[in-house]
Design an enzyme around this catalytic site. Structure first.
Site: not given
Length: 212
Positions: A29, A31, A139-141, A171-173, A194
């Site tokens: 993936h 981004d 943002f990641g994480g 996607d996310g967390g 992450s």
């Protein structure tokens, strides 16, 4: 399926970061952020072209950018296999999705957390996947938004009732707990950054996600 997000990889040694998990991942993936649609700037087609040389796996480019239709040719030319555009960022999304498919790529549409499933009712037939953002992009994480679980279920129902071969990507967390909930709700692909690249063993993290 599990898609490692290179946003969380070590950019100083991206090739080895990709090769380390390639055998166990389903795809990668990517981004692309422009600092306008989201409050961050990451990378564009030139970096994607470099990533393309590092792996034979499919690369999914998530265009977190304003007016993505202007850039799909560039990302397609750089080696993206799947190009995802955000419904909130494109006023002429039918045209953009059509262009992606004309270029021989799979087309996807993404929904921010506050965007309802109903907003893509008229374009479900034009996509190969729907990417549900389970955090606000940029943002990641970030922490997983629990209210996205009913949203995934709603989307799964809409796809099933229409009998469409559309994948649901989240996607996310994503971690073992949130990933399990997403899979139970109907997700087909888990994007994790992450959790994979921030762990002591990225390979073990992927293998654990694939068992959910």
């Amino acid at each position: 399926m599990v898609s490692p997000s290179v946003l969380s990889a070590d950019f100083s040694d991206l090739k080895s970061q990709v090769r380390m998990v390639e055998r166990y991942a389903s795809r990668f993936h990517f981004d692309a952020m422009d600092g306008h649609f989201v409050p961050n700037i990451t990378f564009g087609p030139v970096v994607l072209a470099g990533l393309r040389k590092c792996t034979s796996l499919p690369i999914e480019a998530d265009l977190m950018i304003e007016h993505p239709g202007r850039f799909v040719d560039d990302f397609a030319g750089s080696g993206a296999d799947i190009i995802v555009v955000h419904v909130e960022a494109d006023r002429h999304i039918h045209r953009t999705l059509g262009r992606i498919r004309d270029l021989g790529k799979k087309a996807g549409v993404s929904l921010n957390p506050a965007t309802p499933v109903s907003s893509i009712g008229y374009i479900l037939h034009d996509v190969d996947e729907v990417l549900v953002m389970t955090v606000n992009p940029g943002f990641g994480g970030q922490r997983f938004i629990e209210s996205m679980i009913p949203k995934i279920r709603e989307l799964k129902k809409a796809i099933s009732e229409s009998r469409l071969p559309v994948e649901i990507v989240v996607d996310g967390g994503i971690n073992l707990d949130t990933g399990k909930k997403c899979v139970a709700a109907g997700a087909d692909v888990l994007v994790a950054g992450s959790f994979i690249y921030g762990s002591r063993s990225p390979v073990s993290a992927i293998r654990a996600l694939k068992k959910l």
